[in-house]
Scaffold this active site. Sequence first.
Site, PDB file in Angstrom:
ATOM      1  N   ASN A   9       0.822  -1.268  -0.077  1.00 55.18           N
ATOM      2  CA  ASN A   9       0.065   0.010  -0.138  1.00 55.18           C
ATOM      3  C   ASN A   9       0.892   1.236   0.195  1.00 55.18           C
ATOM      4  O   ASN A   9       1.527   1.625   1.173  1.00 55.18           O
ATOM      5  CB  ASN A   9      -0.919  -0.018   1.167  1.00 55.18           C
ATOM      6  CG  ASN A   9      -1.742   1.329   1.650  1.00 55.18           C
ATOM      7  OD1 ASN A   9      -1.876   2.088   0.446  1.00 55.18           O
ATOM      8  ND2 ASN A   9      -2.364   1.169   2.430  1.00 55.18           N
ATOM      9  N   LYS A  11       0.103   4.399  -0.200  1.00 54.91           N
ATOM     10  CA  LYS A  11      -0.432   5.328   0.408  1.00 54.91           C
ATOM     11  C   LYS A  11      -0.211   6.684  -0.580  1.00 54.91           C
ATOM     12  O   LYS A  11      -0.109   6.535  -1.707  1.00 54.91           O
ATOM     13  CB  LYS A  11      -0.016   5.502   1.882  1.00 54.91           C
ATOM     14  CG  LYS A  11      -0.197   4.541   2.733  1.00 54.91           C
ATOM     15  CD  LYS A  11       0.010   4.386   4.179  1.00 54.91           C
ATOM     16  CE  LYS A  11      -0.245   3.290   4.780  1.00 54.91           C
ATOM     17  NZ  LYS A  11      -0.269   3.450   6.415  1.00 54.91           N
ATOM     18  N   HIS A  96      -9.663   0.884   4.574  1.00 55.61           N
ATOM     19  CA  HIS A  96      -8.178   1.183   5.259  1.00 55.61           C
ATOM     20  C   HIS A  96      -8.676   2.095   6.477  1.00 55.61           C
ATOM     21  O   HIS A  96      -9.259   3.020   6.369  1.00 55.61           O
ATOM     22  CB  HIS A  96      -7.326   1.630   4.366  1.00 55.61           C
ATOM     23  CG  HIS A  96      -5.959   1.941   4.957  1.00 55.61           C
ATOM     24  ND1 HIS A  96      -5.645   2.794   5.836  1.00 55.61           N
ATOM     25  CD2 HIS A  96      -4.954   0.875   4.850  1.00 55.61           C
ATOM     26  CE1 HIS A  96      -4.324   2.492   6.295  1.00 55.61           C
ATOM     27  NE2 HIS A  96      -4.067   1.089   5.759  1.00 55.61           N
ATOM     28  N   GLU A  98      -7.058   4.268   7.740  1.00 58.97           N
ATOM     29  CA  GLU A  98      -6.887   5.871   7.482  1.00 58.97           C
ATOM     30  C   GLU A  98      -8.070   6.412   6.756  1.00 58.97           C
ATOM     31  O   GLU A  98      -8.318   7.700   6.887  1.00 58.97           O
ATOM     32  CB  GLU A  98      -5.505   6.152   6.600  1.00 58.97           C
ATOM     33  CG  GLU A  98      -4.218   5.801   7.561  1.00 58.97           C
ATOM     34  CD  GLU A  98      -3.073   5.343   6.721  1.00 58.97           C
ATOM     35  OE1 GLU A  98      -3.061   5.339   5.440  1.00 58.97           O
ATOM     36  OE2 GLU A  98      -2.201   4.897   7.385  1.00 58.97           O
ATOM     37  N   GLU A 168      -5.829  -5.266  10.216  1.00 62.47           N
ATOM     38  CA  GLU A 168      -4.692  -4.288  10.609  1.00 62.47           C
ATOM     39  C   GLU A 168      -4.990  -3.609  11.966  1.00 62.47           C
ATOM     40  O   GLU A 168      -5.975  -2.689  12.004  1.00 62.47           O
ATOM     41  CB  GLU A 168      -4.886  -3.304   9.389  1.00 62.47           C
ATOM     42  CG  GLU A 168      -4.269  -3.967   8.228  1.00 62.47           C
ATOM     43  CD  GLU A 168      -3.760  -2.517   7.097  1.00 62.47           C
ATOM     44  OE1 GLU A 168      -2.695  -2.859   6.558  1.00 62.47           O
ATOM     45  OE2 GLU A 168      -4.485  -1.798   6.818  1.00 62.47           O
ATOM     46  N   GLY A 174       2.227   1.789  10.827  1.00 64.10           N
ATOM     47  CA  GLY A 174       3.013   3.021  10.545  1.00 64.10           C
ATOM     48  C   GLY A 174       3.760   3.467  12.062  1.00 64.10           C
ATOM     49  O   GLY A 174       4.188   4.689  11.928  1.00 64.10           O
ATOM     50  N   SER A 214       2.976  -2.372  10.362  1.00 60.55           N
ATOM     51  CA  SER A 214       4.529  -2.374  10.635  1.00 60.55           C
ATOM     52  C   SER A 214       5.161  -3.774  10.326  1.00 60.55           C
ATOM     53  O   SER A 214       6.237  -4.310  11.033  1.00 60.55           O
ATOM     54  CB  SER A 214       4.899  -2.206  12.021  1.00 60.55           C
ATOM     55  OG  SER A 214       4.470  -0.671  12.239  1.00 60.55           O
TER      56      SER A 214
HETATM   57  C1  PEP Z   1      -0.844  -0.025   6.025  1.00 61.62           C
HETATM   58  O1  PEP Z   1      -0.987   1.083   5.749  1.00 61.62           O
HETATM   59  O2  PEP Z   1      -1.828  -0.636   5.318  1.00 61.62           O
HETATM   60  C2  PEP Z   1       0.121  -0.495   6.747  1.00 61.62           C
HETATM   61  C3  PEP Z   1       0.153  -1.719   7.254  1.00 61.62           C
HETATM   62  O3  PEP Z   1       1.123   0.264   7.123  1.00 61.62           O
HETATM   63  P1  PEP Z   1       2.685  -0.066   7.581  1.00 61.62           P
HETATM   64  O4  PEP Z   1       3.145  -1.356   7.109  1.00 61.62           O
HETATM   65  O5  PEP Z   1       3.580   1.108   7.299  1.00 61.62           O
HETATM   66  O6  PEP Z   1       2.463  -0.056   9.216  1.00 61.62           O
END
Ligand code: PEP
Length: 253
Positions: A9, A11, A96, A98, A168, A174, A214
């Site tokens: 992703n 982003k 997601h 976000e 998630e 992040g 992460s």
């Molecule tokens: C994500 O945005 O779906 C995600 C898992 O981000 P990160 O791997 O940076 O934590």
Amino acid sequence: MRKKIVAGNWKMNNTLQEGITLAKDLNAILANETPNCDVVICTPFIHLASVASLVDSAKIGVGAQDCADKASGAYTGETSAAMVASTGAKYVILGHSERRSYYGETSETLKDKVKLALENKLTPIFCIGEVLEEREANKQNEVVKAQISEALFDLSPEDFSKLVLAYEPVWAIGTGKTASSEQAQEIHKYIRSVVADKFGKEVADNCSILYGGSCKASNAKELFANPDVDGGLIGGASLKAEDFKGVIDGFKA
Ligand code: PEP
């Protein structure tokens, strides 16, 4: 058997030129490899057509990070599922955290997005997950169950089978904090049981449930070794081809 998938992703990162370079780098790094999983990159809308036309589609699938909850019309700034599909993209991330937290995405709008994505033959990568306070209150199971039931329980088992789920934990996205391998397995198993109770064991057994938060080269192997973790949705570690390859290698024996 259900698919193993590592999906990046991106982003809101990379100009078009930078995105093309990253896609080319990934193509090159995978050229002599046979990954033990499907590989997907979810780019900004702007990159989709260019990236879809340059990657080796036998090895790398391309997806969007969202789509509109309407089919077409006077919705300035929106991008429809049909438009996404017309670029050659095959996937779309929906729900997601976000988008849920910064753009007020609700289960009601997500229902419509999922329907439109499926009508346009896109595979939704549907995200669920609890925030830190909910985890601390041990409410993660009820949160993910509500997210799944509100947005997805109207689907037929046949349509549900076309989705990929991504668990998630918001506190791990992040932040550098990863769910432990045990925490990931425990909740993935629970999510599969929620799917089984509603859609049956066969649908649940065939449902790919990705972990996101992460996830990186150093922890992918341990996370992916869990029986109910079928791969990852990867943010930060998808922005450099070598880093992303390291996560894909989490599926190497
Ligand atoms: C994500 O945005 O779906 C995600 C898992 O981000 P990160 O791997 O940076 O934590």
